[in-house]
Design a protein around this motif. Structure first.
Motif, PDB file in Angstrom:
ATOM      1  N   THR A   1      -1.087  -5.887  -1.626  1.00 15.80           N
ATOM      2  CA  THR A   1      -0.256  -4.717  -1.922  1.00 15.80           C
ATOM      3  C   THR A   1      -0.271  -4.389  -3.401  1.00 15.80           C
ATOM      4  O   THR A   1      -0.466  -3.234  -3.802  1.00 15.80           O
ATOM      5  CB  THR A   1       1.192  -4.964  -1.461  1.00 15.80           C
ATOM      6  N   LYS A   2      -0.073  -5.418  -4.238  1.00 15.71           N
ATOM      7  CA  LYS A   2      -0.051  -5.171  -5.675  1.00 15.71           C
ATOM      8  C   LYS A   2      -1.428  -4.737  -6.181  1.00 15.71           C
ATOM      9  O   LYS A   2      -1.539  -3.877  -7.064  1.00 15.71           O
ATOM     10  CB  LYS A   2       0.420  -6.409  -6.425  1.00 15.71           C
ATOM     11  N   ALA A   3      -2.501  -5.310  -5.600  1.00 12.60           N
ATOM     12  CA  ALA A   3      -3.843  -4.903  -6.006  1.00 12.60           C
ATOM     13  C   ALA A   3      -4.090  -3.432  -5.701  1.00 12.60           C
ATOM     14  O   ALA A   3      -4.658  -2.694  -6.509  1.00 12.60           O
ATOM     15  CB  ALA A   3      -4.888  -5.770  -5.305  1.00 12.60           C
ATOM     16  N   LEU A   4      -3.632  -2.985  -4.536  1.00 15.52           N
ATOM     17  CA  LEU A   4      -3.780  -1.582  -4.166  1.00 15.52           C
ATOM     18  C   LEU A   4      -2.979  -0.689  -5.108  1.00 15.52           C
ATOM     19  O   LEU A   4      -3.457   0.364  -5.554  1.00 15.52           O
ATOM     20  CB  LEU A   4      -3.324  -1.373  -2.718  1.00 15.52           C
ATOM     21  N   LEU A   5      -1.758  -1.114  -5.439  1.00 16.60           N
ATOM     22  CA  LEU A   5      -0.924  -0.349  -6.367  1.00 16.60           C
ATOM     23  C   LEU A   5      -1.586  -0.244  -7.735  1.00 16.60           C
ATOM     24  O   LEU A   5      -1.583   0.820  -8.354  1.00 16.60           O
ATOM     25  CB  LEU A   5       0.448  -0.996  -6.500  1.00 16.60           C
ATOM     26  N   ARG A   6      -2.141  -1.351  -8.202  1.00 12.72           N
ATOM     27  CA  ARG A   6      -2.779  -1.346  -9.531  1.00 12.72           C
ATOM     28  C   ARG A   6      -4.030  -0.458  -9.551  1.00 12.72           C
ATOM     29  O   ARG A   6      -4.277   0.257 -10.524  1.00 12.72           O
ATOM     30  CB  ARG A   6      -3.148  -2.766  -9.941  1.00 12.72           C
TER      31      ARG A   6
END
Length: 357
Positions: free
Chosen positions: A327-332
Motif C-alpha cells: 500500500t505504501k509503495a503504491l502511494l509513494r
C-alpha cells in the motif's frame, strides 16, 4: 545543453558527526576531500555554461571541515553562483573563527542542521566527545546573532527534524526526535526566542506565535523570523531504503534525478541525485569529461527518458521509490508522479521562488 535546477558538490564526505538519521555510518565509499583544482574548474564551468541554477556544497560530509572551504566559497561567490551550504554547525564552537569568516563571506544561503534541539536528543548525533550539547547550541546561537547584527547578505535556515509518522515516507531507521504539533511548536518558539534575543528587528511575541502556530506535522515548512533568518522543518525520510530487507520495489513513478538535480562526489563521479551516496549510478566522471558533456551523455539521457515515461528501471531507484508495504509503495509511486509532474510545477507558477528559499 542541459541545465539543472540544483547541483550538489560534495567537497568532502568526511564528517565529524555520526548522526543516526544519516547513512554516514553505513557508507562504504572511501573518505576524502575534493581536489581544490578540480573544484575550481567545476565552479568555473558551472558559471561559464550556466549549468545549474543553485549549487550546494553538500552531499555527504561536513563542508566546514573541508580544508579549502572559504577559498571555495569566495570563488563561487565571485563567479556569481547561487551557492547554498549545509553544515551541522559544530565548527562554530570548535573553530570560533568560522563565525566571523562566514558572516563576511557573502555566501547566499546557509542551512544549519540543528535537527536535535535539546541535550537529550543531541545524543543521537554521534558528536565528538569534546563537543557538549550546550557548547554546540551556544556556537550556533553566537553565529546567528553575529549574522543578524552584521551587514551580511546570507539567508540562514535553522533546520529541525520532524519525526511525526507519515504515510508517504519510509525513514532510514525508526527515530523519535520531535513528533507532533505541540512539541514542535514549543521547540520552534524556544529557539526563535533564543536566536532573536537582543535583535532590534525581531517580531513581536504574538506575531512569532502566530507564525509558528501555522506549523503542520509531517510537512516541509519554512517559518520566517526575519528577511535573513528562518526556521525550517523537514520530515524524516529514507536514504534509498538501503538497509531494509523488506522493500516492495517501485515499478512506476517519477523522479527529477538527472533532470533537475545531480550530484558530484568528491572523486569526481557524477550521480543523478543526492540519495545516491555510494555512487551506484555513475553517469561519468568530471576528472575525464566536462560536466556539460556528462549531463548530455547517454546514461543521463536514458535515465531522464525512463522517468519521463514513468518507468523506474534502475534497481537503486526501485528501492528508493519503494516502501515497506504494498500500500505504501503504491502511494509513494503515485505520489511521486503527482508531486513532480503537477504539484511542484503548479506551486512554482503560482508562487515564484517556491522551493528555493
Amino acid at each position: 545543453m542541459h541545465r539543472l535546477d540544483r547541483l550538489h558538490l560534495e567537497v568532502t564526505n568526511v564528517c565529524n558527526f555520526k548522526c543516526e538519521f544519516c547513512p554516514d555510518a553505513i557508507m562504504q565509499r572511501s573518505r576524502g576531500h575534493m581536489d581544490f583544482s578540480l573544484l575550481e574548474r567545476l565552479i568555473d564551468e558551472i558559471s561559464d555554461r550556466q549549468l545549474a541554477r543553485i549549487v550546494t556544497f553538500h552531499l555527504m560530509g561536513e563542508p566546514l571541515i573541508y580544508p579549502f572551504i572559504f577559498m571555495a566559497i569566495q570563488r563561487a561567490v565571485e563567479r556569481g553562483l547561487a551557492l547554498h551550504l549545509t553544515t551541522n554547525g559544530s565548527t562554530f564552537h570548535l573553530r570560533p573563527d568560522h563565525i566571523e569568516r562566514l558572516v563576511a563571506s557573502g555566501l547566499p544561503k546557509l542551512t544549519i542542521s540543528l535537527q536535535t534541539p535539546d541535550p537529550q536528543t543531541f545524543t543521537i548525533r554521534g558528536a565528538p566527545p569534546k563537543l557538549k550539547p550546550e557548547q554546540y547550541f551556544d556556537g550556533i546561537t553566537r553565529y546567528v546573532q553575529a549574522h543578524l547584527a552584521a551587514d551580511s547578505p546570507t539567508r540562514v535556515h535553522l533546520k529541525f527534524l520532524d519525526t511525526t509518522p507519515h504515510p508517504f515516507l519510509v525513514p532510514h531507521k525508526p527515530l523519535s526526535v520531535i513528533a507532533g504539533k505541540t512539541q514542535m511548536q514549543q521547540e520552534l518558539y524556544n529557539w526563535a526566542k533564543r536566536l532573536l534575543a537582543g535583535y532590534a528587528a525581531a517580531p513581536k511575541a504574538t506575531t512569532l506565535q502566530q507564525r509558528i502556530s501555522r506549523y503542520k506535522p509531517g510537512r516541509w515548512q519554512i517559518i520566517e523570523l526575519s528577511p535573513k533568518l528562518a526556521l525550517e522543518v523537514f520530515p524524516l525520510d529514507s536514504w534509498g531504503n538501503v538497509e531494509s530487507d523488506r522493500v516492495v520495489t517501485a515499478q512506476f513513478g517519477y523522479c527529477n534525478g538527472a533532470s533537475q538535480q545531480a550530484g558530484i562526489l568528491y572523486d569526481g563521479t557524477v550521480v543523478p541525485c543526492c540519495k545516491d551516496f555510494e555512487g551506484q549510478i555513475p553517469l561519468g566522471n568530471v576528472q575525464q569529461t566536462p560536466l556539460s558533456e556528462i549531463l548530455a551523455s547517454a546514461p543521463a539521457c536514458q535515465l531522464r527518458q525512463n522517468f519521463d515515461r514513468l518507468q523506474v528501471k534502475n534497481p537503486l531507484c526501485q528501492r528508493c521509490m519503494g516502501a515497506d508495504s504494498q500500500t505504501k509503495a503504491l502511494l509513494r509511486q503515485a505520489g511521486s508522479v503527482a508531486y513532480f509532474k503537477f504539484y511542484s510545477p503548479l506551486k512554482k507558477r503560482l508562487q515564484p521562488g517556491w522551493g528555493e528559499v
